[in-house]
Design an enzyme around this catalytic site. Sequence first.
Site, mmCIF file in Angstrom:
data_model
loop_
_atom_site.group_PDB
_atom_site.id
_atom_site.type_symbol
_atom_site.label_atom_id
_atom_site.label_comp_id
_atom_site.label_asym_id
_atom_site.label_seq_id
_atom_site.Cartn_x
_atom_site.Cartn_y
_atom_site.Cartn_z
ATOM 1 N N ASP A 133 0.850 -1.193 0.000
ATOM 2 C CA ASP A 133 0.000 0.000 0.000
ATOM 3 C C ASP A 133 0.886 1.242 0.000
ATOM 4 O OD1 ASP A 133 -3.219 0.546 1.002
ATOM 5 O OD2 ASP A 133 -1.790 2.208 1.098
ATOM 6 N N ASN B 81 -12.916 -3.191 2.396
ATOM 7 C CA ASN B 81 -13.917 -2.125 2.461
ATOM 8 C C ASN B 81 -14.813 -2.229 1.231
ATOM 9 O OD1 ASN B 81 -12.758 -0.997 4.814
ATOM 10 N ND2 ASN B 81 -11.247 0.080 3.570
ATOM 11 N N GLN C 223 -14.876 2.472 0.969
ATOM 12 C CA GLN C 223 -14.017 2.003 -0.124
ATOM 13 C C GLN C 223 -13.637 3.193 -0.981
ATOM 14 O OE1 GLN C 223 -15.827 -0.933 -2.690
ATOM 15 N NE2 GLN C 223 -13.962 -1.215 -3.884
ATOM 16 N N HIS D 164 -10.061 -5.091 -3.380
ATOM 17 C CA HIS D 164 -8.741 -5.323 -2.793
ATOM 18 C C HIS D 164 -8.864 -5.776 -1.354
ATOM 19 C CE1 HIS D 164 -9.800 -1.049 -2.446
ATOM 20 N NE2 HIS D 164 -9.178 -1.054 -1.278
HETATM 21 P P1 5GP Z 1 -9.799 1.478 0.342
HETATM 22 O O1 5GP Z 1 -10.141 2.648 1.206
HETATM 23 O O2 5GP Z 1 -10.388 1.608 -1.046
HETATM 24 O O3 5GP Z 1 -10.127 0.156 0.983
HETATM 25 O O4 5GP Z 1 -8.228 1.453 0.225
HETATM 26 C C1 5GP Z 1 -7.528 1.888 -0.881
HETATM 27 C C2 5GP Z 1 -6.061 1.762 -0.528
HETATM 28 O O5 5GP Z 1 -5.315 1.886 -1.732
HETATM 29 C C3 5GP Z 1 -5.560 2.838 0.426
HETATM 30 O O6 5GP Z 1 -5.006 2.201 1.586
HETATM 31 C C4 5GP Z 1 -4.516 3.597 -0.385
HETATM 32 O O7 5GP Z 1 -3.409 3.999 0.379
HETATM 33 C C5 5GP Z 1 -4.132 2.598 -1.464
HETATM 34 N N1 5GP Z 1 -3.733 3.207 -2.724
HETATM 35 C C6 5GP Z 1 -4.412 4.167 -3.408
HETATM 36 N N2 5GP Z 1 -3.770 4.464 -4.540
HETATM 37 C C7 5GP Z 1 -2.655 3.677 -4.587
HETATM 38 C C8 5GP Z 1 -1.586 3.543 -5.520
HETATM 39 O O8 5GP Z 1 -1.519 4.201 -6.562
HETATM 40 N N3 5GP Z 1 -0.623 2.636 -5.225
HETATM 41 C C9 5GP Z 1 -0.655 1.872 -4.099
HETATM 42 N N4 5GP Z 1 0.347 1.002 -3.901
HETATM 43 N N5 5GP Z 1 -1.663 1.983 -3.185
HETATM 44 C C10 5GP Z 1 -2.637 2.865 -3.424
#
Ligand code: 5GP
Length: 115
Positions: free
Chosen positions: A33, A89, A96, A102
């Site tokens: 992440d 999420n 999310q 993911h």
């Molecule tokens: P969500 O809130 O959708 O469950 O989590 C999305 C996750 O994706 C977040 O923890 C965020 O830090 C991660 N994330 C968002 N954009 C990128 C990216 O471009 N590269 C990586 N490695 N992680 C990302």
Amino acid sequence: MSHDATCIFCKIVEGKIPAKKVYEDEDILAFHDINPWAPVHILIIPKRHITSMVDVGPAEQALLGKMMAVSPRLMLELGVTNGYRHLINTGADGRQEVMHLHLHVMGGPRPWLKG
Ligand code: 5GP
Ligand code: ZN
């Protein structure tokens, strides 16, 4: 839809955006992440674009099983030996942010930033 040109995680799958990959096979990809909540925070995703758990059904049983089942090995390889947390999420109330399914897997010594 198997691929969404506007999706950031599809771009990572395609190699159009760099990521620190930890595992890859024909179905799934795992990478660190970009904004970790814990000393080790990886995301495990299907390579195919699936928006969220809302779009998961019996046809995805093996795929989701694979995402879960590979995680202990990856955490061990990343040096996590004292437990970890899995998180998915879903949708707005699930907070999310990236609309490509993911699985978060977080571990390492506490305190953590979040989670
Ligand atoms: P969500 O809130 O959708 O469950 O989590 C999305 C996750 O994706 C977040 O923890 C965020 O830090 C991660 N994330 C968002 N954009 C990128 C990216 O471009 N590269 C990586 N490695 N992680 C990302
Ligand atoms: Zn996608």
